[in-house]
Design a protein around this motif. Structure first.
Motif, short mmCIF file in Angstrom:
data_model
loop_
_atom_site.label_atom_id
_atom_site.label_comp_id
_atom_site.label_asym_id
_atom_site.label_seq_id
_atom_site.Cartn_x
_atom_site.Cartn_y
_atom_site.Cartn_z
N GLY A 80 0.81 -1.21 0.00
CA GLY A 80 0.00 0.00 0.00
C GLY A 80 0.85 1.26 0.00
N ALA A 81 1.84 1.31 0.88
CA ALA A 81 2.69 2.51 0.96
C ALA A 81 3.43 2.72 -0.36
N ASP A 82 3.91 1.65 -0.97
CA ASP A 82 4.61 1.77 -2.26
C ASP A 82 3.66 2.26 -3.35
N ALA A 83 2.45 1.73 -3.35
CA ALA A 83 1.49 2.09 -4.40
C ALA A 83 1.14 3.57 -4.35
N LEU A 84 1.23 4.16 -3.16
CA LEU A 84 0.84 5.57 -2.97
C LEU A 84 2.02 6.54 -3.04
N SER A 85 3.22 6.00 -3.20
CA SER A 85 4.40 6.84 -2.98
C SER A 85 4.64 7.88 -4.07
N ASP A 86 4.03 7.71 -5.25
CA ASP A 86 4.15 8.77 -6.27
C ASP A 86 3.20 9.92 -5.97
N LEU A 87 2.19 9.66 -5.18
CA LEU A 87 1.14 10.66 -4.97
C LEU A 87 1.33 11.47 -3.69
N PHE A 88 1.82 10.81 -2.64
CA PHE A 88 1.84 11.45 -1.33
C PHE A 88 3.22 11.38 -0.70
N ALA A 89 3.47 12.35 0.18
CA ALA A 89 4.74 12.41 0.91
C ALA A 89 4.76 11.34 2.00
N GLU A 90 5.91 11.21 2.60
CA GLU A 90 6.10 10.20 3.65
C GLU A 90 5.22 10.43 4.88
N ALA A 91 4.74 11.65 5.05
CA ALA A 91 3.84 11.91 6.18
C ALA A 91 2.58 11.06 6.06
N VAL A 92 2.23 10.69 4.82
CA VAL A 92 1.09 9.80 4.58
C VAL A 92 1.55 8.34 4.49
N THR A 93 2.56 8.09 3.66
CA THR A 93 2.95 6.70 3.40
C THR A 93 3.73 6.08 4.57
N GLY A 94 4.42 6.92 5.37
CA GLY A 94 5.19 6.38 6.49
C GLY A 94 4.33 5.65 7.51
N PRO A 95 3.30 6.33 8.05
CA PRO A 95 2.44 5.63 9.01
C PRO A 95 1.75 4.39 8.41
N ILE A 96 1.42 4.46 7.11
CA ILE A 96 0.81 3.29 6.46
C ILE A 96 1.79 2.12 6.49
N ALA A 97 3.04 2.40 6.11
CA ALA A 97 4.05 1.33 6.07
C ALA A 97 4.30 0.73 7.46
N LEU A 98 4.03 1.53 8.49
CA LEU A 98 4.35 1.08 9.86
C LEU A 98 3.15 0.58 10.65
N HIS A 99 1.97 0.51 10.05
CA HIS A 99 0.81 0.23 10.90
C HIS A 99 0.74 -1.22 11.38
N VAL A 100 1.40 -2.12 10.69
CA VAL A 100 1.48 -3.49 11.21
C VAL A 100 2.54 -3.58 12.31
N ALA A 101 3.67 -2.94 12.08
CA ALA A 101 4.71 -2.90 13.12
C ALA A 101 4.18 -2.25 14.39
N ALA A 102 3.30 -1.27 14.22
CA ALA A 102 2.73 -0.59 15.39
C ALA A 102 1.92 -1.56 16.24
N LYS A 103 1.27 -2.50 15.62
CA LYS A 103 0.53 -3.52 16.40
C LYS A 103 1.52 -4.38 17.18
N ARG A 104 2.59 -4.77 16.52
CA ARG A 104 3.60 -5.59 17.20
C ARG A 104 4.21 -4.80 18.37
N TYR A 105 4.42 -3.50 18.16
CA TYR A 105 4.97 -2.64 19.21
C TYR A 105 4.01 -2.53 20.39
N LEU A 106 2.74 -2.28 20.10
CA LEU A 106 1.78 -2.07 21.18
C LEU A 106 1.57 -3.35 22.00
N CYS A 107 1.73 -4.49 21.38
CA CYS A 107 1.64 -5.75 22.14
C CYS A 107 2.79 -5.86 23.14
N TRP A 108 3.93 -5.30 22.77
CA TRP A 108 5.08 -5.28 23.69
C TRP A 108 4.88 -4.23 24.78
#
Ligand code: FE2
Length: 183
Positions: A80-108
């Motif tokens: 998803g983040a890659d597909a959007l990277s021509d359209l939006f800055a990292e402020a949009v694609t960064g959190p998208i790329a990290l939203h699965v890692a964020a679940k792993r983080y919050l479990c810790w």
């Protein structure tokens, strides 16, 4: 690799693929709009609202059986983040790329967080590597967009209400237009 090059393509993708099941009684379109509404209601920045709206766009490139089977990690956050990277800055694609890692983080970080996850999120967590270990968690805290990734994750976890009055996806077009990369 899937790439999106206009807002029209995004709107078309959600119009044609948004009825795919999210897997928890709501469609991808309903989930997207609910998450964006939650981000907006929380006072989130335009980037965070659009990230919430589009965070699972990677799933729309899959077929429904892949989403619902939970048999392997699809890495949809990266697709998803890659597909959007021509359209939006990292402020949009960064959190998208990290939203699965964020679940792993919050479990810790919060032992009770895991207990509150839906059955589907628990099932995919195992495929995604399980809760972070301490070293992984501390490294994650140092990443750009760490805070927005956590905020997005909270919206993701609650944007699954079965009887929500969803607003149209098109309501977010002006916001997306305002964030477009002008190359
Ligand atoms: Fe989601």
């Amino acid at each position: 690799m899937a790439r999106l090059s206009s807002i029209e393509q995004i709107v078309h993708l959600y119009a044609t693929q948004g009825a795919l099941a999210y897997g928890e009684g709501v469609t991808q379109l309903e989930h997207a709009v609910q998450c964006a509404q939650l981000a907006r209601q929380s006072g989130g920045s335009p980037s965070l609202v659009v990230a919430a709206l589009l965070h699972d766009v990677g799933h729309l490139f899959e077929d429904e059986s892949a989403v619902a089977s939970f048999s392997s990690d699809d890495h949809h956050e990266i697709t998803g983040a890659d597909a959007l990277s021509d359209l939006f800055a990292e402020a949009v694609t960064g959190p998208i790329a990290l939203h699965v890692a964020a679940k792993r983080y919050l479990c810790w970080k919060e032992p009770q967080y895991y207990e509150g996850l839906s059955a589907a999120s628990k099932a995919t967590l195992a495929l995604q590597g399980g809760p972070f270990e301490t070293g992984q968690a501390l490294a994650f805290e140092r990443l750009n967009h760490f805070h927005d990734a956590l905020a997005l994750r909270r919206f993701d976890d609650t944007g699954k209400r079965l009887y929500s009055a969803n607003i149209p996806f098109s309501d977010f077009i002006p916001l997306m237009n305002g964030l477009l990369n002008h190359l």
